[in-house]
Scaffold this motif. Structure first.
Motif, short mmCIF file in Angstrom:
data_model
loop_
_atom_site.label_atom_id
_atom_site.label_comp_id
_atom_site.label_asym_id
_atom_site.label_seq_id
_atom_site.Cartn_x
_atom_site.Cartn_y
_atom_site.Cartn_z
N LEU A 49 0.82 -1.20 0.00
CA LEU A 49 0.00 0.00 0.00
C LEU A 49 0.86 1.26 0.00
N ALA A 50 1.93 1.25 0.82
CA ALA A 50 2.83 2.40 0.85
C ALA A 50 3.54 2.59 -0.49
N LEU A 51 3.95 1.48 -1.11
CA LEU A 51 4.63 1.56 -2.41
C LEU A 51 3.69 2.10 -3.48
N VAL A 52 2.46 1.61 -3.50
CA VAL A 52 1.48 2.10 -4.48
C VAL A 52 1.20 3.58 -4.27
N VAL A 57 1.84 9.16 -6.11
CA VAL A 57 2.24 10.55 -5.85
C VAL A 57 3.32 10.99 -6.84
N LEU A 58 4.30 10.13 -7.11
CA LEU A 58 5.36 10.47 -8.06
C LEU A 58 4.80 10.68 -9.46
N ILE A 59 3.86 9.82 -9.86
CA ILE A 59 3.25 9.98 -11.18
C ILE A 59 2.49 11.30 -11.26
N THR A 65 4.38 18.44 -13.38
CA THR A 65 5.59 19.14 -13.80
C THR A 65 5.68 19.24 -15.32
N VAL A 66 5.38 18.14 -16.00
CA VAL A 66 5.43 18.16 -17.48
C VAL A 66 4.41 19.14 -18.03
N LEU A 67 3.20 19.14 -17.50
CA LEU A 67 2.19 20.08 -17.97
C LEU A 67 2.58 21.52 -17.68
#
Length: 325
Positions: A49-52, A57-59, A65-67
């Motif tokens: 759950l923490a990894l997901v 959040v990173l995605i 940032t890209v937008l």
């Protein structure tokens, strides 16, 4: 007819109790196994759950940032270029930070694995001391057995690092005791102890060739506090010794000096536990330093630095000159 209709009972010895005991043991083992597997499943679920969550959040941050950079390029080429450079530099910095933390944490775990098995080359390099490595190469003899190599390495090489580490613990303990003894605030005492103990642990780790990062420092602190918590009352009494409980020593200390000695002993205990965790080998062929010896040195040094904090014993016996008068 009545005699023929009588029932006869025969006692048959069967190991009923033994079967029940074995069944109970099997049930207990099965219950423990189920409990352990359940805990592992729960911990795995929490990790997943923490990894997901972290990946999501990173995605999200990356997409935003890209937008943002695309919108900046639409408004102005130079503004978009500036934001692109800043974003790339930030990503490289974070990537380097995570790589460094992972490497330092891996080195710390590798040091703990080294304590279980002696390897001559890896252990001498782990200290990161060229002078000691040169000394070991000069005194190393080819006819030594494995036991002799381990013994001489611990007594001739590690003992020198241990002596330096104990001297540093003595210095840090005296400074902590002095700061607490002269500090007027309890909150200031806690902050000073936390700050100075953190610096002491980093210095002791570097003496044994271990560099600490953020996560590796937290991991080391966790092991230190865990080992101190599970040390047990018997080990604590043996370490502190009977002199600490004697009324003579307590009578000689003032209130502030007693608080300072307590803070110094806490610092010394943290330092000794740090040595056990970052040392390449456990204490086998050399005597490990005890808290009792550190206590004696601490009280002696504190009495020299702050003689006014120690109560002077009143002289109850009258002198011969007073009797003669």
């Amino acid at each position: 007819m009545k005699q023929d209709s009588q029932l006869k009972f025969y006692a048959i010895d069967e190991p009923v109790d033994t079967v029940e005991d074995e069944t109970a043991d099997m049930n207990a083992d099965a219950a423990k196994t189920i409990a352990v597997s359940t805990q592992r499943k729960d911990s795995n679920k929490l990790r997943k759950l923490a990894l997901v969550t972290i990946v999501a959040v990173l995605i999200g941050v990356l997409t935003e940032t890209v937008l943002g950079i695309y919108s900046a390029f639409q408004a102005s080429f130079w503004l978009g270029s500036l934001w692109l450079v800043i974003s790339v530099m930030l990503c490289l910095t974070l990537f380097g930070f995570f790589i460094r933390e992972w490497w330092l944490l891996r080195k710390l775990k590798q040091r703990w694995r080294m304590q279980s098995q002696f390897d001559e080359q890896s252990h001498i390099r782990a200290l990161q001391r060229p002078d000691l490595e040169q000394q070991w190469q000069q005194q190393r003899q080819s006819h030594w057995t494995d036991t002799e190599v381990t013994t001489r390495f611990e007594q001739d090489i590690l003992a020198k690092v241990d002596q330096t580490a104990v001297r540093r613990i003595r210095k840090w303990s005296l400074e902590a005791a002095a700061l607490v003894a002269i500090s007027p605030s309890s909150l200031a005492d806690m902050l000073l102890l936390l700050w100075r103990n953190q610096r002491m642990i980093s210095e002791l780790s570097q003496l044994y060739g271990v560099k600490l990062g953020y996560w590796s420092r937290i991991k080391l602190w966790r092991h230190i506090l865990t080992n101190l918590a599970y040390a047990g009352v018997s080990e604590l009494i043996v370490d502190m010794g009977s002199q600490w409980l004697s009324t003579e020593l307590v009578a000689r200390l003032s209130a502030r000096a007693a608080q300072g000695v307590g803070a110094g002993l806490l610092t010394a205990r943290l330092g000794l536990q740090t040595i056990r965790l970052v040392r390449p080998l456990p204490y086998v062929h050399t005597q490990k330093p005890s808290l009792l010896s550190m206590q004696k040195l601490l009280v002696k040094d504190l009495a020299k630095q702050f003689p006014t904090m120690f109560k002077t014993k009143p002289d109850h016996a009258p002198s011969q000159n007073s009797h003669s008068l």
